[in-house]
Write a protein that holds these residues in place. Structure first.
Motif, PDB file in Angstrom:
ATOM      1  N   THR A 181      27.493  30.555  37.936  1.00 13.32           N
ATOM      2  CA  THR A 181      27.013  31.881  37.557  1.00 13.32           C
ATOM      3  C   THR A 181      25.954  32.355  38.547  1.00 13.32           C
ATOM      4  N   GLN A 182      26.068  33.603  38.949  1.00 12.45           N
ATOM      5  CA  GLN A 182      25.093  34.226  39.831  1.00 12.45           C
ATOM      6  C   GLN A 182      24.817  35.637  39.329  1.00 12.45           C
ATOM      7  N   VAL A 183      23.749  36.233  39.825  1.00 12.26           N
ATOM      8  CA  VAL A 183      23.408  37.607  39.464  1.00 12.26           C
ATOM      9  C   VAL A 183      23.927  38.553  40.544  1.00 12.26           C
ATOM     10  N   HIS A 184      24.818  39.441  40.138  1.00 17.60           N
ATOM     11  CA  HIS A 184      25.351  40.483  41.021  1.00 17.60           C
ATOM     12  C   HIS A 184      25.639  41.722  40.187  1.00 17.60           C
ATOM     13  N   MET A 185      25.650  42.878  40.803  1.00 17.25           N
ATOM     14  CA  MET A 185      25.991  44.135  40.146  1.00 17.25           C
ATOM     15  C   MET A 185      25.136  44.371  38.898  1.00 17.25           C
ATOM     16  N   GLY A 186      23.898  43.894  38.954  1.00 15.32           N
ATOM     17  CA  GLY A 186      22.968  44.114  37.858  1.00 15.32           C
ATOM     18  C   GLY A 186      23.238  43.295  36.616  1.00 15.32           C
TER      19      GLY A 186
ATOM     20  N   GLU B 241      33.615  31.689  47.853  1.00 14.08           N
ATOM     21  CA  GLU B 241      34.305  32.819  48.457  1.00 14.08           C
ATOM     22  C   GLU B 241      34.472  33.958  47.455  1.00 14.08           C
ATOM     23  N   GLY B 242      34.705  33.608  46.197  1.00  9.74           N
ATOM     24  CA  GLY B 242      34.798  34.633  45.165  1.00  9.74           C
ATOM     25  C   GLY B 242      33.488  35.391  45.008  1.00  9.74           C
ATOM     26  N   PHE B 243      32.377  34.650  45.008  1.00 11.90           N
ATOM     27  CA  PHE B 243      31.076  35.303  44.903  1.00 11.90           C
ATOM     28  C   PHE B 243      30.767  36.153  46.141  1.00 11.90           C
ATOM     29  N   LYS B 244      31.269  35.732  47.286  1.00 14.22           N
ATOM     30  CA  LYS B 244      31.071  36.513  48.507  1.00 14.22           C
ATOM     31  C   LYS B 244      31.729  37.884  48.375  1.00 14.22           C
ATOM     32  N   ILE B 245      32.916  37.921  47.770  1.00 10.28           N
ATOM     33  CA  ILE B 245      33.612  39.192  47.545  1.00 10.28           C
ATOM     34  C   ILE B 245      32.841  40.056  46.557  1.00 10.28           C
TER      35      ILE B 245
ATOM     36  N   LEU C 160      24.907  39.113  35.026  1.00  8.46           N
ATOM     37  CA  LEU C 160      25.359  37.761  35.324  1.00  8.46           C
ATOM     38  C   LEU C 160      26.863  37.776  35.562  1.00  8.46           C
ATOM     39  N   VAL C 161      27.277  37.197  36.665  1.00  6.83           N
ATOM     40  CA  VAL C 161      28.698  37.080  36.995  1.00  6.83           C
ATOM     41  C   VAL C 161      29.052  35.595  37.000  1.00  6.83           C
ATOM     42  N   SER C 162      30.087  35.231  36.251  1.00 11.43           N
ATOM     43  CA  SER C 162      30.528  33.841  36.170  1.00 11.43           C
ATOM     44  C   SER C 162      31.939  33.706  36.715  1.00 11.43           C
ATOM     45  N   ILE C 163      32.151  32.638  37.454  1.00 11.26           N
ATOM     46  CA  ILE C 163      33.484  32.307  37.951  1.00 11.26           C
ATOM     47  C   ILE C 163      33.823  30.903  37.494  1.00 11.26           C
ATOM     48  N   THR C 164      34.985  30.754  36.859  1.00 11.49           N
ATOM     49  CA  THR C 164      35.455  29.459  36.366  1.00 11.49           C
ATOM     50  C   THR C 164      36.799  29.147  37.002  1.00 11.49           C
ATOM     51  N   LEU C 165      36.896  27.985  37.662  1.00 10.38           N
ATOM     52  CA  LEU C 165      38.155  27.529  38.246  1.00 10.38           C
ATOM     53  C   LEU C 165      38.393  26.091  37.809  1.00 10.38           C
TER      54      LEU C 165
ATOM     55  N   GLY D 103      29.005  53.006  38.094  1.00 12.67           N
ATOM     56  CA  GLY D 103      28.843  51.970  37.080  1.00 12.67           C
ATOM     57  C   GLY D 103      29.959  51.931  36.056  1.00 12.67           C
ATOM     58  N   GLY D 104      30.697  53.028  35.901  1.00 21.37           N
ATOM     59  CA  GLY D 104      31.778  53.072  34.931  1.00 21.37           C
ATOM     60  C   GLY D 104      33.037  52.356  35.348  1.00 21.37           C
ATOM     61  N   MET D 105      33.099  51.900  36.629  1.00 17.97           N
ATOM     62  CA  MET D 105      34.277  51.161  37.080  1.00 17.97           C
ATOM     63  C   MET D 105      33.925  50.054  38.071  1.00 17.97           C
ATOM     64  N   GLY D 106      32.665  49.987  38.512  1.00 16.84           N
ATOM     65  CA  GLY D 106      32.287  49.068  39.585  1.00 16.84           C
ATOM     66  C   GLY D 106      32.448  47.604  39.246  1.00 16.84           C
ATOM     67  N   LYS D 107      32.038  47.205  38.057  1.00 22.15           N
ATOM     68  CA  LYS D 107      32.157  45.787  37.686  1.00 22.15           C
ATOM     69  C   LYS D 107      33.631  45.403  37.581  1.00 22.15           C
ATOM     70  N   GLY D 108      34.438  46.267  36.974  1.00 23.11           N
ATOM     71  CA  GLY D 108      35.864  45.990  36.908  1.00 23.11           C
ATOM     72  C   GLY D 108      36.486  45.891  38.291  1.00 23.11           C
ATOM     73  N   PHE D 109      36.036  46.741  39.200  1.00 24.53           N
ATOM     74  CA  PHE D 109      36.527  46.726  40.576  1.00 24.53           C
ATOM     75  C   PHE D 109      36.195  45.389  41.243  1.00 24.53           C
ATOM     76  N   GLY D 110      34.955  44.926  41.064  1.00 23.24           N
ATOM     77  CA  GLY D 110      34.552  43.657  41.659  1.00 23.24           C
ATOM     78  C   GLY D 110      35.307  42.475  41.073  1.00 23.24           C
ATOM     79  N   VAL D 111      35.467  42.458  39.768  1.00 19.36           N
ATOM     80  CA  VAL D 111      36.219  41.393  39.097  1.00 19.36           C
ATOM     81  C   VAL D 111      37.661  41.375  39.573  1.00 19.36           C
ATOM     82  N   GLN D 112      38.245  42.552  39.729  1.00 19.98           N
ATOM     83  CA  GLN D 112      39.625  42.660  40.205  1.00 19.98           C
ATOM     84  C   GLN D 112      39.769  42.085  41.615  1.00 19.98           C
ATOM     85  N   LYS D 113      38.848  42.435  42.495  1.00 14.74           N
ATOM     86  CA  LYS D 113      38.919  41.972  43.883  1.00 14.74           C
ATOM     87  C   LYS D 113      38.811  40.453  43.966  1.00 14.74           C
TER      88      LYS D 113
END
Length: 307
Positions: free
Chosen positions: A21-26, A42-46, A28-33, A151-161
């Motif tokens: 978990t890291q802080v991005h886009m204001g 690399e995911g967090f870099k994107i 907490l962003v978590s990546i689980t693999l 902000g209405g689509m940015g987090k979804g955009f980042g998660v998608q990428k």
């Protein structure tokens, strides 16, 4: 069925999976693999690159520069996000309008230390309108008085990428979660929680090979009270009052779901219901009167396994 409100939280796909978990886009962003764990960085870099491109808070970000300088060269991510936002503006009958930033950023200043409730006359005179934004692949320009809020689509955009990167690398099971925007490769379990009591309402398990889950609500970001929440109608210039929370689930892109949830939040009830029923997605709606509605096709996308 009576409920209070909604929040999504996540359960790991398998116990052996690694989560960071890291802080991005204001938030907490978590990546689980559960495999290819070397790809997490690399995911967090994107995610970080999306954050810097779309941020209205970071001075290095395209949108910050655009809001302050009115003309800016565009990162490819920023151009793509603006192009998608233009499409969402038309497909949602103008209810998704990123120039609402003139109110959310310029007046309420949501997310800043100097948040306040603007006078109704200021809201009425704020400049909002997609025609105030001009852009192409190389640059974007806004009219005086216009501010952009992605902000209405940015987090979804980042998660998608980030999720698409993992798919391209052959990852079979993964979860990327940024606040209310979650995307799963393979099946995952998501808890639906009542944020007023902090009790879980029920648990769902996704069915599609890749699923996006997005929630939008009036209970997390507001000034003073929920009556001054961050979901602002571009037509009424007022915070939404109909829905306490909206959750969408589909194999549509997470940026689509994020934008749709934002737009539907400020639509009149009948239009919101019609809009959602025409889309290939399942939904959970909770009104401010505490009524719960689950779409008839919800079981196409997820199973309610505990209630």
């Amino acid at each position: 069925m009576k409920l209070l409100s909604l929040l999504l939280f996540l359960f790991c796909v398998v116990l052996s999976a690694q989560t960071r978990t890291q802080v991005h886009m204001g938030t907490l962003v978590s990546i689980t693999l559960d495999d290819h764990e070397e790809l997490i960085n690399e995911g967090f870099k994107i995610i970080r690159e999306v954050d810097y491109a779309l941020s209205s808070y970071k001075p290095e970000g395209d949108i910050y520069k655009l809001n302050h300088q009115h003309l800016v060269k565009l990162h490819p991510f920023t151009y793509e996000a603006l192009k998608l936002s233009q499409q969402y503006y038309h497909s949602t009958h103008g209810y998704f309008d990123i120039t609402i930033g003139s109110i959310t950023k310029g007046l309420y200043r949501f997310g800043e230390n100097r948040e306040f409730i603007p006078h109704p006359q200021l809201l009425k005179s704020a400049k909002v309108g997609f025609s105030g934004l001009k852009f192409n692949r190389e640059s974007a320009q806004i009219n005086k008085g216009i501010k952009i809020d992605l902000g209405g689509m940015g987090k979804g955009f980042g998660v998608q990428k980030a999720t698409q990167f993992f798919i391209n690398k052959g990852v079979k099971k993964a979860i990327v979660a940024a606040s209310g925007d979650i995307r799963c490769i393979g099946s995952c379990k998501v808890g639906v929680q009542n944020p007023f009591s902090e009790e879980q309402l029920f648990e769902i398990e996704t069915k599609k090979p890749v699923s996006g889950i997005t929630t939008s609500g009036n209970y997390r970001r507001y000034v003073g009270s929920k009556k001054s929440n961050h979901l602002i109608s571009p037509y009424l210039r007022q915070s939404e009052k109909t829905f306490a929370s909206i959750t969408l689930i589909s194999d549509l892109s997470s940026s689509d779901l994020d934008a749709y949830a934002t737009a539907v939040s400020v639509m009149p009830y009948a239009l919101a219901k019609q809009f959602l029923d025409e889309k290939p997605l399942g939904y959970i709606l909770i009104t401010t009167d505490r009524d719960l509605f689950i779409s008839k096709n919800f079981e196409e996308y997820a199973t309610i396994i505990k209630q």
